[in-house]
Write a protein that holds these residues in place. Structure first.
Motif, PDB file in Angstrom:
ATOM      1  N   GLY A  44       2.868   2.290  -4.088  1.00  0.00           N
ATOM      2  CA  GLY A  44       2.395   0.755  -3.985  1.00  0.00           C
ATOM      3  C   GLY A  44       2.162   0.437  -2.523  1.00  0.00           C
ATOM      4  O   GLY A  44       1.715  -0.602  -2.502  1.00  0.00           O
ATOM      5  N   ARG A  45       2.572   1.341  -1.705  1.00  0.00           N
ATOM      6  CA  ARG A  45       2.257   1.274  -0.232  1.00  0.00           C
ATOM      7  C   ARG A  45       0.626   1.319   0.051  1.00  0.00           C
ATOM      8  O   ARG A  45       0.050   1.935  -0.482  1.00  0.00           O
ATOM      9  CB  ARG A  45       3.098   2.233   0.782  1.00  0.00           C
ATOM     10  CG  ARG A  45       4.478   2.243   0.700  1.00  0.00           C
ATOM     11  CD  ARG A  45       4.929   3.003   1.887  1.00  0.00           C
ATOM     12  NE  ARG A  45       6.385   3.083   2.070  1.00  0.00           N
ATOM     13  CZ  ARG A  45       6.991   3.323   3.188  1.00  0.00           C
ATOM     14  NH1 ARG A  45       6.373   3.523   4.175  1.00  0.00           N
ATOM     15  NH2 ARG A  45       8.070   3.464   3.133  1.00  0.00           N
ATOM     16  N   ALA A  46       0.360   0.705   1.088  1.00  0.00           N
ATOM     17  CA  ALA A  46      -1.114   0.635   1.725  1.00  0.00           C
ATOM     18  C   ALA A  46      -1.293   1.983   2.464  1.00  0.00           C
ATOM     19  O   ALA A  46      -0.076   2.386   2.984  1.00  0.00           O
ATOM     20  CB  ALA A  46      -1.293  -0.434   2.307  1.00  0.00           C
ATOM     21  N   PRO A  47      -2.259   2.481   2.672  1.00  0.00           N
ATOM     22  CA  PRO A  47      -2.552   4.051   3.523  1.00  0.00           C
ATOM     23  C   PRO A  47      -1.725   3.726   4.942  1.00  0.00           C
ATOM     24  O   PRO A  47      -1.372   4.787   5.307  1.00  0.00           O
ATOM     25  CB  PRO A  47      -3.888   4.109   3.519  1.00  0.00           C
ATOM     26  CG  PRO A  47      -4.446   3.506   2.077  1.00  0.00           C
ATOM     27  CD  PRO A  47      -3.727   2.445   1.954  1.00  0.00           C
ATOM     28  N   TYR A  48      -2.024   2.508   5.439  1.00  0.00           N
ATOM     29  CA  TYR A  48      -1.507   2.577   6.837  1.00  0.00           C
ATOM     30  C   TYR A  48       0.133   2.458   6.987  1.00  0.00           C
ATOM     31  O   TYR A  48       0.474   2.624   8.001  1.00  0.00           O
ATOM     32  CB  TYR A  48      -2.162   1.429   7.497  1.00  0.00           C
ATOM     33  CG  TYR A  48      -2.403  -0.015   6.510  1.00  0.00           C
ATOM     34  CD1 TYR A  48      -1.374  -0.897   6.582  1.00  0.00           C
ATOM     35  CD2 TYR A  48      -3.443  -0.046   6.192  1.00  0.00           C
ATOM     36  CE1 TYR A  48      -1.520  -1.933   5.680  1.00  0.00           C
ATOM     37  CE2 TYR A  48      -3.924  -1.196   5.219  1.00  0.00           C
ATOM     38  CZ  TYR A  48      -2.770  -2.034   4.784  1.00  0.00           C
ATOM     39  OH  TYR A  48      -3.272  -3.315   4.105  1.00  0.00           O
ATOM     40  N   PHE A  49       0.734   2.546   5.870  1.00  0.00           N
ATOM     41  CA  PHE A  49       2.094   2.330   5.529  1.00  0.00           C
ATOM     42  C   PHE A  49       2.549   3.637   5.612  1.00  0.00           C
ATOM     43  O   PHE A  49       3.872   4.031   5.718  1.00  0.00           O
ATOM     44  CB  PHE A  49       2.626   1.467   4.407  1.00  0.00           C
ATOM     45  CG  PHE A  49       2.564  -0.012   4.634  1.00  0.00           C
ATOM     46  CD1 PHE A  49       2.256  -0.612   5.810  1.00  0.00           C
ATOM     47  CD2 PHE A  49       2.338  -0.611   3.586  1.00  0.00           C
ATOM     48  CE1 PHE A  49       2.072  -1.779   6.039  1.00  0.00           C
ATOM     49  CE2 PHE A  49       2.245  -2.055   3.561  1.00  0.00           C
ATOM     50  CZ  PHE A  49       2.273  -2.691   4.779  1.00  0.00           C
ATOM     51  N   PHE A  50       1.842   4.621   5.185  1.00  0.00           N
ATOM     52  CA  PHE A  50       2.413   5.967   4.947  1.00  0.00           C
ATOM     53  C   PHE A  50       1.731   7.279   5.446  1.00  0.00           C
ATOM     54  O   PHE A  50       2.258   8.416   5.136  1.00  0.00           O
ATOM     55  CB  PHE A  50       2.498   6.290   3.355  1.00  0.00           C
ATOM     56  CG  PHE A  50       1.528   6.306   2.555  1.00  0.00           C
ATOM     57  CD1 PHE A  50       0.580   7.582   2.700  1.00  0.00           C
ATOM     58  CD2 PHE A  50       0.947   5.263   1.901  1.00  0.00           C
ATOM     59  CE1 PHE A  50      -0.492   7.535   1.913  1.00  0.00           C
ATOM     60  CE2 PHE A  50      -0.297   5.075   1.310  1.00  0.00           C
ATOM     61  CZ  PHE A  50      -1.180   6.436   1.317  1.00  0.00           C
ATOM     62  N   LYS A  51       0.847   6.964   6.422  1.00  0.00           N
ATOM     63  CA  LYS A  51       0.197   8.189   7.303  1.00  0.00           C
ATOM     64  C   LYS A  51       1.097   9.170   7.612  1.00  0.00           C
ATOM     65  O   LYS A  51       0.935  10.419   7.560  1.00  0.00           O
ATOM     66  CB  LYS A  51      -0.787   7.582   8.224  1.00  0.00           C
ATOM     67  CG  LYS A  51      -1.572   8.740   8.752  1.00  0.00           C
ATOM     68  CD  LYS A  51      -2.701   8.127   9.744  1.00  0.00           C
ATOM     69  CE  LYS A  51      -3.496   9.335  10.192  1.00  0.00           C
ATOM     70  NZ  LYS A  51      -3.156  10.428  10.596  1.00  0.00           N
ATOM     71  N   PRO A  52       2.110   8.808   8.526  1.00  0.00           N
ATOM     72  CA  PRO A  52       3.044   9.875   8.837  1.00  0.00           C
ATOM     73  C   PRO A  52       3.781  10.712   7.939  1.00  0.00           C
ATOM     74  O   PRO A  52       4.046  11.726   8.042  1.00  0.00           O
ATOM     75  CB  PRO A  52       4.103   8.974   9.975  1.00  0.00           C
ATOM     76  CG  PRO A  52       3.413   7.744  10.156  1.00  0.00           C
ATOM     77  CD  PRO A  52       2.488   7.459   8.997  1.00  0.00           C
ATOM     78  N   ILE A  53       4.103  10.076   6.752  1.00  0.00           N
ATOM     79  CA  ILE A  53       4.935  10.800   5.546  1.00  0.00           C
ATOM     80  C   ILE A  53       3.688  11.650   5.010  1.00  0.00           C
ATOM     81  O   ILE A  53       4.278  12.849   4.608  1.00  0.00           O
ATOM     82  CB  ILE A  53       5.316   9.881   4.683  1.00  0.00           C
ATOM     83  CG1 ILE A  53       6.289   8.728   5.179  1.00  0.00           C
ATOM     84  CG2 ILE A  53       5.459  10.481   3.242  1.00  0.00           C
ATOM     85  CD1 ILE A  53       6.760   7.679   4.062  1.00  0.00           C
ATOM     86  N   ALA A  54       2.458  11.249   4.925  1.00  0.00           N
ATOM     87  CA  ALA A  54       1.487  12.267   4.411  1.00  0.00           C
ATOM     88  C   ALA A  54       1.008  13.233   5.282  1.00  0.00           C
ATOM     89  O   ALA A  54       1.120  14.374   4.784  1.00  0.00           O
ATOM     90  CB  ALA A  54       0.113  11.155   3.965  1.00  0.00           C
ATOM     91  N   ASP A  55       1.209  13.014   6.477  1.00  0.00           N
ATOM     92  CA  ASP A  55       0.866  14.093   7.545  1.00  0.00           C
ATOM     93  C   ASP A  55       1.981  15.131   7.463  1.00  0.00           C
ATOM     94  O   ASP A  55       1.626  16.214   7.761  1.00  0.00           O
ATOM     95  CB  ASP A  55       0.480  13.415   8.993  1.00  0.00           C
ATOM     96  CG  ASP A  55      -0.595  12.775   8.887  1.00  0.00           C
ATOM     97  OD1 ASP A  55      -1.402  12.872   8.345  1.00  0.00           O
ATOM     98  OD2 ASP A  55      -0.758  11.799   9.996  1.00  0.00           O
ATOM     99  N   GLU A  56       3.213  14.668   7.659  1.00  0.00           N
ATOM    100  CA  GLU A  56       4.151  15.727   7.356  1.00  0.00           C
ATOM    101  C   GLU A  56       4.442  16.439   6.214  1.00  0.00           C
ATOM    102  O   GLU A  56       4.917  17.564   6.303  1.00  0.00           O
ATOM    103  CB  GLU A  56       5.687  14.705   7.595  1.00  0.00           C
ATOM    104  CG  GLU A  56       6.844  15.708   7.736  1.00  0.00           C
ATOM    105  CD  GLU A  56       8.015  14.876   7.995  1.00  0.00           C
ATOM    106  OE1 GLU A  56       9.213  15.486   8.287  1.00  0.00           O
ATOM    107  OE2 GLU A  56       8.207  13.643   7.821  1.00  0.00           O
TER     108      GLU A  56
END
Length: 261
Positions: A44-56
């Motif tokens: 449900g999050r927007a992309p700018y909320f989870f970039k560090p998670i996706a990158d990790e």
């Protein structure tokens, strides 16, 4: 069934209460990808909320904003903003109840209050930057989802009030607002069709009320052990909690990873 793709919710699924990804989950995702299975975030999050998670996790494909914004390998392939007339109705109705909104755009998000405690508590629970203040953002920019801030006792003021919109609670002080037929399943359907993958060839992991449609749509819907009780009836399998190797154990159940000796 040989599953080809796996979708993962974030909060309560990939990350725990501290908003940290357990090391066992990181390792499981990397092993999954090494086996040639697509790993996709569905949140449900927007992309700018989870970039560090996706990158990790090394993930560059995601179904975000509850299905309204879909990216595959870094490229946006599906966008669905809330219609302007629906936004106008929502803004007017929320104002009449003295409730505040946060508008989630493509690049960032904006609030029509600067310091209301309900807004601050919900946003701060995500451990992300706070929104900018711009009450008129929705008038000139696309809005893909809205946070509506009200307590559970006031939820009845909104359910069914605007036929084109649905309201899904994600925090004691906040609900997601999205189109009536909007869901993670809608974004997943678009992505699978674009890849030529059948729903029955997909697995999905979730823990919240906004994961119901997603778990029902795919071939194997897996609920985390820490899931909202109402989600469990929509799952095909219940794994252990996020802090008890829930991701790895679910992937083992799906036949996508092997049990460790």
């Amino acid at each position: 069934m040989a599953y080809k793709i796996a979708f993962f919710d974030i909060d309560g699924t990939l990350v725990n209460e501290e908003k940290q990804i357990p090391q066992d989950a990181i390792a499981a995702i990397h092993e999954l990808k090494a086996r040639g299975v697509e790993a996709v975030i569905a949140t449900g999050r927007a992309p700018y909320f989870f970039k560090p998670i996706a990158d990790e996790l090394g993930i560059d494909s995601y179904v975000s904003l509850n299905g309204a914004y879909v990216v595959y390998k870094g490229k946006a392939i599906f966008k669905r903003a809330i219609p302007r007339d629906s936004m106008e109705q929502l803004v007017r109705h929320a104002a009449s109840n003295n409730h505040f909104l946060v508008f989630e755009g493509e690049q960032f998000y904006y609030s029509n209050t600067e310091d209301h405690p309900f807004m601050l508590s919900s946003v701060d629970s995500l451990k992300v930057d706070r929104p900018h203040y711009d009450p008129a953002f929705w008038e000139s920019s696309e809005v893909f989802q809205v946070f509506l801030h009200c307590g559970e006792a006031e939820e009845h003021l909104y359910i069914g009030s605007i036929p084109s919109l649905r309201f899904v609670r994600w925090h004691p002080n906040a609900m997601d607002v999205l189109p009536t037929d909007g869901s993670k399943a809608l974004g997943i359907q678009y992505l699978l069709e674009s890849l030529g993958i059948k729903p029955e060839e997909a697995v999905a992991f979730g823990d919240g009320l906004n994961d119901k449609e997603m778990l029902e749509y795919v071939g194997l819907g897996i609920a985390m052990g820490n899931s909202h009780p109402e989600l469990l009836v929509h799952a095909d399998y219940v794994t252990t909690s996020v802090d008890e190797e829930g991701i790895r154990n679910g992937l083992i159940h799906a036949g996508l990873l092997e049990a460790q000796a």
